[in-house]
Scaffold this motif. Structure first.
Motif, PDB file in Angstrom:
ATOM      1  N   GLN B 150       0.800  -1.318  -0.059  1.00 57.11           N
ATOM      2  CA  GLN B 150      -0.019  -0.182   0.010  1.00 57.11           C
ATOM      3  C   GLN B 150       0.823   1.195  -0.075  1.00 57.11           C
ATOM      4  N   PHE B 152       3.973   1.491  -0.873  1.00 57.06           N
ATOM      5  CA  PHE B 152       4.693   1.614  -2.130  1.00 57.06           C
ATOM      6  C   PHE B 152       3.857   2.198  -3.214  1.00 57.06           C
ATOM      7  N   MET B 153       2.610   1.721  -3.202  1.00 61.35           N
ATOM      8  CA  MET B 153       1.638   2.151  -4.392  1.00 61.35           C
ATOM      9  C   MET B 153       1.179   3.844  -4.054  1.00 61.35           C
ATOM     10  N   GLU B 154       0.970   4.048  -2.766  1.00 62.12           N
ATOM     11  CA  GLU B 154       0.860   5.331  -2.649  1.00 62.12           C
ATOM     12  C   GLU B 154       1.878   6.374  -2.979  1.00 62.12           C
ATOM     13  N   GLY B 155       3.028   5.725  -2.746  1.00 62.88           N
ATOM     14  CA  GLY B 155       4.434   6.907  -2.951  1.00 62.88           C
ATOM     15  C   GLY B 155       5.021   6.995  -1.595  1.00 62.88           C
ATOM     16  N   ALA B 156       4.623   6.568  -0.617  1.00 62.30           N
ATOM     17  CA  ALA B 156       5.176   6.937   0.796  1.00 62.30           C
ATOM     18  C   ALA B 156       6.262   6.094   1.197  1.00 62.30           C
ATOM     19  N   TYR B 157       7.241   6.616   0.238  1.00 64.30           N
ATOM     20  CA  TYR B 157       8.202   5.677   0.467  1.00 64.30           C
ATOM     21  C   TYR B 157       9.301   5.672   1.892  1.00 64.30           C
ATOM     22  N   ASN B 158       9.019   6.821   2.406  1.00 63.13           N
ATOM     23  CA  ASN B 158       9.347   6.792   4.010  1.00 63.13           C
ATOM     24  C   ASN B 158       8.922   5.527   4.829  1.00 63.13           C
ATOM     25  N   ARG B 159       7.798   5.182   4.588  1.00 62.11           N
ATOM     26  CA  ARG B 159       7.043   4.179   5.484  1.00 62.11           C
ATOM     27  C   ARG B 159       7.641   3.076   5.128  1.00 62.11           C
ATOM     28  N   GLU B 186      12.760   3.559  -7.616  1.00 64.63           N
ATOM     29  CA  GLU B 186      11.329   4.374  -7.718  1.00 64.63           C
ATOM     30  C   GLU B 186      11.570   5.984  -7.508  1.00 64.63           C
TER      31      GLU B 186
END
Lengths: 488, 267
Positions: B150, B152-159, B186
């Protein structure tokens, strides 16, 4: 028949009415059986299709007595098929039955040997058992019929066989033991392929897909589907089902554009009576369109008879449209029961990032310049480092083309770009073209779907030709005769 | 006890001992012997014959393949992981009712989900996910993978990166490291589109490099189009789609002709 009425009068007056309908149902069944006979002798599949359709109309009127009377009429009493089928029927309406069998036995003709009729009896008994919710008997009966079918290779049986396959699988589904018959269905599918029974192949492929999808085996379903032979659809119903399963598989495998096309087509092609099926199609289609970033129109949810079933999806759409994560979460929780039973829960989890996207798009349209901290607040991102999260989310949205903007890292803000004039590009031209192509295709398909009785065109021509030829011959004869006259 | 079963049990005992010693060479050797022996059991998939030893055979075979999967992670061999996992999978899907579920089931399934994520096989990821019952999604191992996907898809790479600290199982670390690399690529792809330029310090932070050296090496290797000057990284902009100046005449002629042909058929 007089015998019949007298007996009823003694028992209860209300029964006479039911016995009248029973005898008329029996009469209808007899007509259907004669239709099958002519169909079988003339090798006209069309007639058998009609017989099956007529049977479906009688479905509600079937009683144990009628069915057993019909069995004695169509099959030789004491024959193997007769005794086996009768054993499935309940015996509680004994008095009713006596009379009917008595009357029918009197006129029972001797045309037992026809395999089409035997298979038809299996079908009738099976439908009756399912309607009576006697699922275990239905299972036994359908399995017996499948065994019998395997030894039969007649094209006129195919139509009946495909219906039998369907009820076979249905009876196992009702008792929740679909996994057991997967092997049988596969071997039947192979058999149908070898015999060029396209209707059977179509039906069995759908049953197998249904079987796999029942257990969420999308991988196997897709493998089978992509390898099974395809041909032009024979039955609209089967084609609708196929499209629906195809749409489901493609949704799971993230091919949303194709999935949307299949699901919408399935919903459109389905008969109006198939309300449950169309609701399912619409549910999936709504989710797929949301995943694609489209917002389905309100009319989709307001269709007649679907409003209630589609309410959870309507609220979901609303949450996505507004781009409010909080609302989305409450809706997903509120209807989690529905989503779980529809098995769309995992898809709804996927929707979360679409909600963020829509929210982001709204922000980018409203503001020409906004700080990332404000973006994070508006999107309600709750994490330790909302600004960094917001930045990477915006960056990804920009790369995927969801928003047209730039990030100014030094000042920590998002700068929206001016939207260009779409009419200065080729875009409208392309959209216009795709619509024209769609209309033309629809027209062509409609023309192709028109049905003509086979060979009627040829026969008419030959009749005309014959007349012409006779005329020519006559003229020639006259001519010769005249010549003869001249000579003398 | 069946002699074959005894042999397998003994061999498996030696395998486990080597496994604990982290002697992977011996493990691989023993494993291939074990796999050959397993082919002689008639009760294993795909035949599933009902033999008196079926329960023991299935249990030990499942145990062997579970170890094989973990071994492939430790030796960092993704292909072997895939092969072993597919051999193991029928034991999870088709043996319920014969043998009790394995405690290792969800960790290994979660591991497989993570592998699919690392290899960017999102469609297969979701296909696998559909096979799990709703209750499985509560399992920490599965939940970990699902949340990663999830973010990853959102783009919240920090998480995604911080999730490395909360891995539910030690074997997950290997894939999490691989995932960090995927995430970096990415981020690089996104930055290229989202920024005009970044200062070297910011670029370093965003792309998670500790030194300027590493950053410039990465740029020359992966993104030769980027330019470093005046202490900033400049990204090459892809050309924007220009408003069309000329009419695509050939295409239009073709389309119009086809409309004419179709209309002729209708009228």
């Amino acid at each position: 028949m007089t015998n019949d009425v007298e007996m009823k009068e003694v028992q209860a007056p209300s029964n006479s009415l039911s016995s009248a309908t029973a005898s008329s149902t029996l009469q209808h069944l007899k007509e259907i059986s004669s239709l099958i006979e002519t169909g079988a002798y003339a090798k006209e599949v069309r007639r058998i299709v009609r017989a099956v359709r007529l049977t479906m109309m009688l479905r509600r009127k079937l009683r144990a007595a009628v069915v057993s009377a019909f069995l004695s009429y169509a099959l030789a009493p004491g024959s193997e098929a007769h005794s086996r089928l009768s054993s499935f029927l309940p015996k509680d309406e004994e008095h009713d039955m006596d009379v009917d069998t008595a009357t029918s036995a009197a006129q029972g003709p001797a045309k037992y040997s026809l395999p089409e009729l035997e298979i038809y009896c299996y079908l009738l008994v099976l439908i009756f058992l399912i309607d009576q919710k006697r699922y275990n008997e239905a299972k036994a009966c359908s399995s017996a019929s499948i065994v019998r079918l395997k030894n039969m290779n007649r094209r006129t049986v195919d139509v009946l066989a495909s219906r039998l396959y369907f009820y076979y699988s249905y009876s196992y589904e009702l008792t929740d033991s679909l996994a057991k018959i997967r092997g049988t269905l596969l071997s039947l599918h192979r058999m149908a392929t070898l015999r060029h029974d396209e209707l059977g192949q179509e039906t069995l492929l759908n049953l197998l897909l249904r079987n796999y999808l029942h257990y969420n085996l999308y991988d196997q379903a897709e493998k089978l589907r992509s390898k099974a032979p395809r041909f032009e659809a024979h039955s609209n119903q089967q084609f609708c089902r196929y499209l629906f399963y195809l749409g489901k598989i493609r949704t799971i495998q993230l091919e949303y554009t194709d999935a949307k096309e299949s699901l919408l087509q399935a919903a459109r092609k389905a008969p109006v009576a198939a309300r449950g099926f169309r609701i399912q199609c619409n549910k999936w289609a709504v989710i797929v369109r949301l995943l694609l970033g489209e917002i389905p129109e309100r009319t989709v949810f307001m269709q007649k008879g679907m409003k209630k079933a589609l309410t959870p999806y309507f609220e979901l759409t609303n949450a996505v449209r507004i781009g409010d994560l909080e609302l989305f979460r409450t809706v997903a929780e509120k209807f989690s029961g529905t989503f779980n039973s529809d098995r769309t829960h995992n898809l709804i989890v996927r929707l979360r990032h679409n909600v963020i996207r829509t929210g982001l798009r709204n922000i980018s349209i409203s503001y020409s310049r906004i700080s990332l901290a404000d973006v994070a607040r508006k999107l309600r991102l709750d994490s330790q480092n909302p600004v960094a999260d917001a930045e990477s989310i915006v960056a990804k949205a920009i790369r995927d083309g969801a928003v047209d903007a730039m990030i100014d890292h030094a000042n920590g803000c998002m700068v929206s770009k001016e939207t260009g004039d779409v009419y200065s590009t080729n875009e409208p031209q392309i959209a216009f073209n795709s619509r024209i192509v769609f209309c033309l295709n629809m027209h062509n398909e409609a023309v192709r779907a028109l049905r003509f009785p086979p060979n009627s065109h040829k026969e008419k021509e030959s009749a005309e030709k014959r007349r012409e030829r006779q005329q020519q011959e006559q003229e020639l004869a006259k001519h010769i005769a005249e010549e003869d006259d001249d000579e003398f | 006890m069946d002699p074959q079963l005894t042999e397998v049990t003994q061999l498996f005992g030696r395998f486990k001992a080597a496994f604990i010693r982290n002697d992977f060479g011996t493990c691989t050797n023993l494993l291939s012997q074990l796999k050959v022996l397993l082919t002689k059991f008639p009760s294993l998939p795909p035949s599933f014959q009902q033999t008196p030893n079926a329960v023991e055979e299935l249990t030990i075979a499942r145990d062997i393949y579970e170890h094989a999967v973990v071994l492939s992670v430790k030796t960092e061999d993704q292909d072997a992981f895939e092969r072993d996992f597919f051999q193991l999978k029928p034991y999870y899907t088709d043996t319920c009712g014969i043998i009790p579920p394995s405690p290792q089931e969800y960790p290994i399934l979660g591991l497989n989900l993570l592998r699919l994520l690392v290899q960017n096989r999102i469609a297969e990821f979701h296909t696998e996910l559909e096979l799990l019952p709703p209750s499985a999604l509560e399992n920490p191992c599965i939940k970990h993978a699902v949340e990663l996907e999830q973010s990853f898809m959102e783009g919240a790479y920090n998480r995604v990166l911080s999730a490395r600290l909360t891995v539910p199982h030690e074997t997950y670390v290997y894939f999490m490291d691989l995932l960090a690399k995927t995430v970096r690529d990415e981020i690089a792809g996104c930055s290229e589109k989202a920024y005009d330029y970044l200062s070297i310090n910011d670029a370093k932070k965003i792309l998670m490099f500790s030194s300027d050296q590493e950053l410039s090496e990465y740029i020359t290797e992966e993104h030769p189009g980027w330019e470093i000057k005046d202490g900033c990284v400049f990204f090459q902009k892809a050309k924007e789609s220009q408003p069309c100046k000329e009419i695509p005449s050939l295409q239009l002629i073709n389309q119009t002709l086809s409309y004419a042909r179709e209309l002729e058929r209708i009228v």
